[in-house]
Write a protein that holds these residues in place. Structure first.
Motif, short mmCIF file in Angstrom:
data_model
loop_
_atom_site.label_atom_id
_atom_site.label_comp_id
_atom_site.label_asym_id
_atom_site.label_seq_id
_atom_site.Cartn_x
_atom_site.Cartn_y
_atom_site.Cartn_z
N ASP A 17 16.07 39.24 92.83
CA ASP A 17 14.46 39.24 92.81
C ASP A 17 14.03 38.50 94.00
O ASP A 17 12.84 39.08 94.62
N HIS A 103 23.77 43.72 84.44
CA HIS A 103 22.29 43.62 83.86
C HIS A 103 21.44 44.84 83.86
O HIS A 103 21.32 45.32 84.88
N HIS A 208 12.30 36.16 81.96
CA HIS A 208 12.28 36.49 83.27
C HIS A 208 10.64 36.49 83.61
O HIS A 208 10.04 37.44 82.84
O1 KIV Z 1 10.53 41.67 86.84
C1 KIV Z 1 11.26 42.16 86.05
O2 KIV Z 1 10.96 42.85 84.98
C2 KIV Z 1 12.75 42.44 86.73
C3 KIV Z 1 13.60 43.02 85.71
C4 KIV Z 1 14.36 43.98 86.44
C5 KIV Z 1 14.23 41.97 84.96
O3 KIV Z 1 12.74 41.88 87.79
#
Ligand code: KIV
Ligand code: ZN
Length: 538
Positions: A17, A103, A208
């Motif tokens: 991310d 994941h 998250h």
């Molecule tokens: O922000 C989000 O929903 C993600 C998912 C892939 C966990 O990055």
């Protein structure tokens, strides 16, 4: 699988991310360097990338799995949409890891179902167990995320999570994908899941979240109070849009306020057992490394790792701190590995002392890297008498950047002043071995250098950010230059440190151009744009 619920699992997603931040694109060696630093920091899980997104991502996950994913190292995780091909590729990339995790995710909010996936709730409810089951056939450790959980109907969320756990997910991650929820609401979502998903005791609840309203860390801490046991976060809080919850803020909140959080994990308030496995003294190093390699600057007033985080400016505060540190300090700078900028080395220091100091700072360099860094150190020590830890980190981080030098700066020279037209001359060694010299005038010395470099390299680009900051105090301090440029909608960054900011400016710019050149050579520009489009949906 052993489900540990009496401590906090730190899941780092800087390389997945975090790398989705515009311009934060890292090459495979840089990803490996960061993965090693994350392992030293003590994270439990490294989300190393999204293998289906590009060949580069696949290769990076595979390499990190092979070189960092040892039995006593962290779990290595790969992201996959809930499709067979994504999951198959994630499983293949993770093969070399002693502990690999897939994941997989699919959206569950009505807005995503209707406009993005164009699927009904029933269809999603059928896909989840099928894909989690498929992931489970490839690895033992499967995490499932209902994307945009923060805006999903709780009753539907409970059904989806129950199905995912029944199919074998051992971690269910609750994303606040758009950073919309408030701490009380997010805590309530986690409590609702604990109370309404019948098989929730067979999984870890993870969170998250994005920082669009600046609430990600507060949301996570509220989630911990309500039963979350895994936190997905990034170094310096980098990530999509306003970024993710910052690892350093979460870890230090749990550390400084452990007597407050202990009871939520069933411990007595005065328990001294750490709440997570992070070695907090590695926080500062890791933050600088990630900032240098991604080109994502840390704002000076950023909590924990900002340059001013431990500085006391007002006379009243300074007076208080001198009398007793605790009057204005809730944590000790040394707890995050910030030494008192001591002068540690000078031009007479040998290789041995140099290596020793780097090891104390947490760097374990190969012989080749050490030799390169030592030569740079000698060069800097010739110009700057006293070398501090911060200087050493700047030197080593600069050397660890592994952008292949397709174009190499051989010479840069400027002439400027209040009665002169800023003029720069550069000599550059090109990828085909020619040594080209050109000159240009500009509005200032840096503009003139960039014009001259552009005349040689000749790849159209737009400079979107230029920043220079000094590594330490003092007139002879090294300067760090970070730049970001854009080519056909994709951002590339460059970073360089030098006692001469003109040289650092030229090297940082050429570094970014080398990244751009490398991407064009591999046809990666298209891949990145496609990956960005695919992951924008994430
Ligand atoms: O922000 C989000 O929903 C993600 C998912 C892939 C966990 O990055
Ligand atoms: Zn995210």
């Amino acid at each position: 699988m052993n489900i540990e619920k009496d401590r906090i699992i730190i899941f780092d997603t800087t390389l997945r991310d975090g790398e989705q931040s515009p311009g934060a694109t890292l090459n495979i060696d840089e990803k490996l360097t960061i993965a090693r630093a994350l392992a030293r920091l003590g994270v439990d899980v490294i989300e190393a990338g999204f293998p289906r997104a590009s060949k580069g991502d696949f290769a990076a996950v595979e390499k990190i799995a092979a070189e960092v994913g040892s039995e006593d190292g962290p779990t290595i995780c790969g992201l996959a949409r809930a499709t067979k091909e994504d999951i198959r590729q994630a499983g293949a990339a993770l093969k070399p890891a002693a502990k690999g995790r897939i994941h997989t995710f699919i959206a569950t909010s009505d807005i995503h179902l209707e406009h993005k996936l164009r699927k009904s709730r029933q269809e999603v409810l059928a896909i989840v167990p099928e894909m989690v089951g498929y992931a489970k056939s490839l690895v033992h450790d499967v995490e499932f995320s209902p994307e945009d959980a923060g805006r999903s109907d709780p009753e539907f969320l409970y059904q989806v999570l129950e199905a995912a756990i029944a199919a074998g997910a051992t971690t269910v991650n609750i994303p606040d994908t758009v950073g919309y929820t408030t701490p009380a609401e997010f805590g309530k979502i986690i409590r609702g899941i604990k109370e309404n998903v019948p098989n929730i005791d067979q999984a870890i609840i993870s969170v998250h979240g994005h920082n669009d309203l600046g609430l990600a860390v507060a949301n996570f801490l509220s989630a911990v109070e309500n039963g979350a046991r895994q936190l997905e976060c990034t170094i310096n809080g980098i990530g999509e849009r306003a970024g993710n919850a910052a690892l350093e803020e979460l870890v230090m909140a749990l550390y400084v306020r452990r007597s407050y959080y202990n009871p939520f994990l069933g411990r007595s308030a005065d328990s001294t057992e750490p709440l997570c496995n992070i070695d907090t003294t590695q926080i500062h190093n890791t933050s600088r490394l990630v900032s240098n390699l991604t080109g994502m600057l840390v704002q000076p007033n950023k909590a924990i790792v900002g340059a001013n985080a431990f500085a006391h400016e007002s006379g009243i505060h300074q007076d208080g701190v001198l009398k007793n540190r605790l009057t204005y300090e809730i944590m000790d700078a040394q707890s995050i590995g910030l030494t008192e900028n001591l002068i540690v080395l000078g031009k007479h220091s040998g290789r041995h002392a140099f290596r020793d100091r780097l090891e104390t700072l947490g760097y374990n360099l190969s012989e080749i890297e050490l030799n390169k860094a030592f030569l740079r150190f000698k060069d800097v020590a010739d110009k700057k008498k006293e070398i501090s830890d911060l200087d050493l980190q700047a030197i080593v981080n600069d050397e660890l950047q592994q952008v292949p030098e397709a174009y190499r700066l051989e010479l840069v020279q400027v002439s400027c002043g209040d009665h002169a037209r800023p003029t720069a001359t550069v000599t550059i060694l090109t990828p085909d071995g020619q040594e080209l010299t050109d000159a240009a005038i500009g509005t200032g010395p840096v503009d003139a250098i960039y014009e001259a470099i552009n005349r040689v390299v000749n790849i159209p680009n737009e400079l979107i950010e230029y920043s220079v900051k000094s590594v330490t105090e003092g007139i002879d301090a090294m300067g760090e230059v970070t730049i970001r440029l854009r080519h056909e909608g994709v951002t590339y960054s460059g970073h360089a440190a030098n006692t001469d900011i003109i040289v650092a400016s030229a090297r940082a710019y050429l570094g970014a151009l080398n990244r751009l050149y490398g991407a064009l050579q591999q046809g990666d520009q298209a891949v990145h744009a496609a990956a960005a489009a695919a992951t924008n949906a994430i």
